[in-house]
Design an enzyme around this catalytic site. Sequence first.
Site, short mmCIF file in Angstrom:
data_model
loop_
_atom_site.label_atom_id
_atom_site.label_comp_id
_atom_site.label_asym_id
_atom_site.label_seq_id
_atom_site.Cartn_x
_atom_site.Cartn_y
_atom_site.Cartn_z
N HIS A 1 0.94 -1.26 -0.15
CA HIS A 1 0.02 -0.12 0.21
C HIS A 1 0.89 1.38 -0.04
O HIS A 1 2.11 1.36 0.43
CB HIS A 1 -1.02 -0.18 1.40
CG HIS A 1 -2.01 1.12 1.49
ND1 HIS A 1 -1.65 2.20 1.54
CD2 HIS A 1 -3.26 0.88 1.47
CE1 HIS A 1 -2.81 3.05 1.96
NE2 HIS A 1 -3.65 1.92 1.72
N ASP B 1 3.25 -4.57 7.79
CA ASP B 1 1.73 -4.01 7.78
C ASP B 1 0.76 -5.10 7.84
O ASP B 1 0.48 -5.85 6.86
CB ASP B 1 1.70 -3.22 6.13
CG ASP B 1 0.51 -2.63 5.99
OD1 ASP B 1 -0.47 -2.83 6.86
OD2 ASP B 1 0.13 -2.19 4.85
N GLN C 1 -4.66 -5.50 7.24
CA GLN C 1 -5.66 -6.49 6.31
C GLN C 1 -5.58 -7.88 6.87
O GLN C 1 -6.68 -8.61 6.90
CB GLN C 1 -5.44 -6.75 4.94
CG GLN C 1 -5.52 -5.41 3.97
CD GLN C 1 -7.10 -4.77 3.98
OE1 GLN C 1 -8.04 -5.42 4.31
NE2 GLN C 1 -6.94 -3.55 3.65
N LYS D 1 -10.51 -0.95 10.63
CA LYS D 1 -10.79 -2.12 9.81
C LYS D 1 -11.07 -3.30 10.50
O LYS D 1 -11.64 -4.45 10.08
CB LYS D 1 -9.67 -2.45 8.97
CG LYS D 1 -9.23 -1.36 7.95
CD LYS D 1 -8.34 -1.89 7.10
CE LYS D 1 -7.32 -0.73 6.35
NZ LYS D 1 -7.99 0.41 5.64
N CYS E 1 -4.80 2.57 -3.57
CA CYS E 1 -3.49 3.01 -2.64
C CYS E 1 -2.41 2.11 -3.19
O CYS E 1 -1.60 2.04 -1.95
CB CYS E 1 -3.66 3.47 -1.51
SG CYS E 1 -4.86 4.97 -1.25
#
Lengths: 431, 166
Positions: A144, A220, A223, A246, A388
């Site tokens: 991202h 990261d 997700q 999220k 993104c």
Amino acid sequence: MTIDTMGTPDPNASAPTRPDNGSALDVPSIKADFPILSNRIDPPLVFLDSAASSQKPTAVLDAMRHYYEYDHANVHRAAYDLAEAATNALESARAKVAGFIGATDPAEIIFTKNATESINLVARSWGAANLGEGDAVLLTQLEHHADIVPWQQLAAEKGFEIRWIPLTADAQLDLSDLDRMLDGVKLVGLTAMSNVVGTLTPVRHITEAAHTAGAVVCLDACQSVPHTPTDVSELDVDFMVFSGHKMCGPTGIGVLWGRRHLLEDMPPFLGGGGMILDVRLDGFVPADLPAKFEAGTPPIAEAVGLGAAVDYLEAIGMEVVREHEIRLTAYAMRSLTERLGDDLTIHGPAEPDLRGGVLSFAYRDIHPHDLSQVLNSYGVCVRPGHHCAKPLMRCLGVGATARASWYIYNDTDDIDALAAAIEASGDFFSP
Amino acid sequence: MSDLEDLYREIILDHYRSPRNRGELAVPPASRAEGFNPLCGDEIVVYLQLDDPAKGDEAVVQDIAIGGQGCSISQSSASMMSAAAKGHTVAEVRELSSAFKSMMSVHEDELGGTVAGAPEDADLSALGDLAALRGVVQFPVRIKCATLAWNTLAEVLAQAGVATSE
């Protein structure tokens, strides 16, 4: 089950299946926990954009309201009961978040405003102190922009090199040259799961190679943490970032987890109140963890909301969440392909258990923006664009995709509604 | 669906499927500018060839070419813009741009001219095919798609040395 072993879910871990949609989750009762899903009914809301931001259950909204109505004051350094209640609320949330990701020390949990700020903290603090000319940072082409631009900004100042792990044709990491690419690398920036194509990355494998090469790993996990069991000690990463919104929590709060010794050696990021032990005319002494990295009034109500979101997800069970999403992903890939045939292109890995609950697709030659516009008229919320991740878009050879993503409150009815709306868009643009 | 049909009028889909003046021009003598819609990834490239930039407002758009990729709204707007601009003077193109942006409820002053009056004052008849894009106003997030080509046109005019009208 961890991120690395998600590809082979233990069949013995499966809860009894429901005959209607094959999921261990009671989705209708979960839907009832999310007020927005019953508040928008004309047309009924088919929310398939949880990879961008999830909806919020009543339990989270109630916790934040209760905090403001009963416990709110500024945290720390006050003698009255109310300030202590607010401090306790903040620190209790920190402990819940730590437990949720398998961190043993709540002081290793830094609250930020979002995952983007968390990565910028690592770049501006650890990166600025440790990276210079002759060094390299290794990123992947799945990243991202939040895990690209901060490193590019810093590289422009410090003169280090940025290298990129390439992708295979189905948008998985091509690790054939990993050991050579790691030569001279001091930090690996890696997504646990692509926000565009859902690819799950072999975090543990890359971490082992990175550590052998003397590099730290910043994961990261935006997700993956909301959708799958996560244990930082099993993953063995050095930093991990994710966002509250999220994972059923509120906007305005993100998390950085880091190994204590790394965080202790790092200089502060933002300066201000709350992050100091002492301030004199000739300088300051930073506070201990986690306060050192939390300048200014923290997002207290948001932390309370995030803590409630952790409780909500743990009551469901992250194994169950992951299993539900593999089933739903398999159903979506199968039913959309059967129904739409060669008119449909699905980007990314072909195997549902190699991906999270994210589907980027193209339908005929209809531009994703136009497709999403027609879907919207049926109440179906998907996101068009580059998500993104423009370097990944270039790898896929497209300017944009339409992306549908699901969560605990989605079921096969939502997928069927998506399929019907896609068919209708075809009728609209090429009757 | 009526809103959708208002958005995607047949003439828009026609320009999307069969874009006019698609291609490139040699730079120089032509000028070139790129525009991006950072939200959706749409890209427009406008190539512009004036007969004589020294003529300023009276310079004529001898040739124009459009490159890039994007949604039907951005691409059809670019196609219609190219058809409307070709053979016209810079002053006329500026007026057209003002009228178009006014229809889109955009009032900034990017072409160097002064945009006067409310959108309802705009003469849609002057816009020809472009008036078909008026349905976009009902979809605020798509306005940037429709105006991308026009903002890029303003840039390419500046590149060509006719940035200001005074």
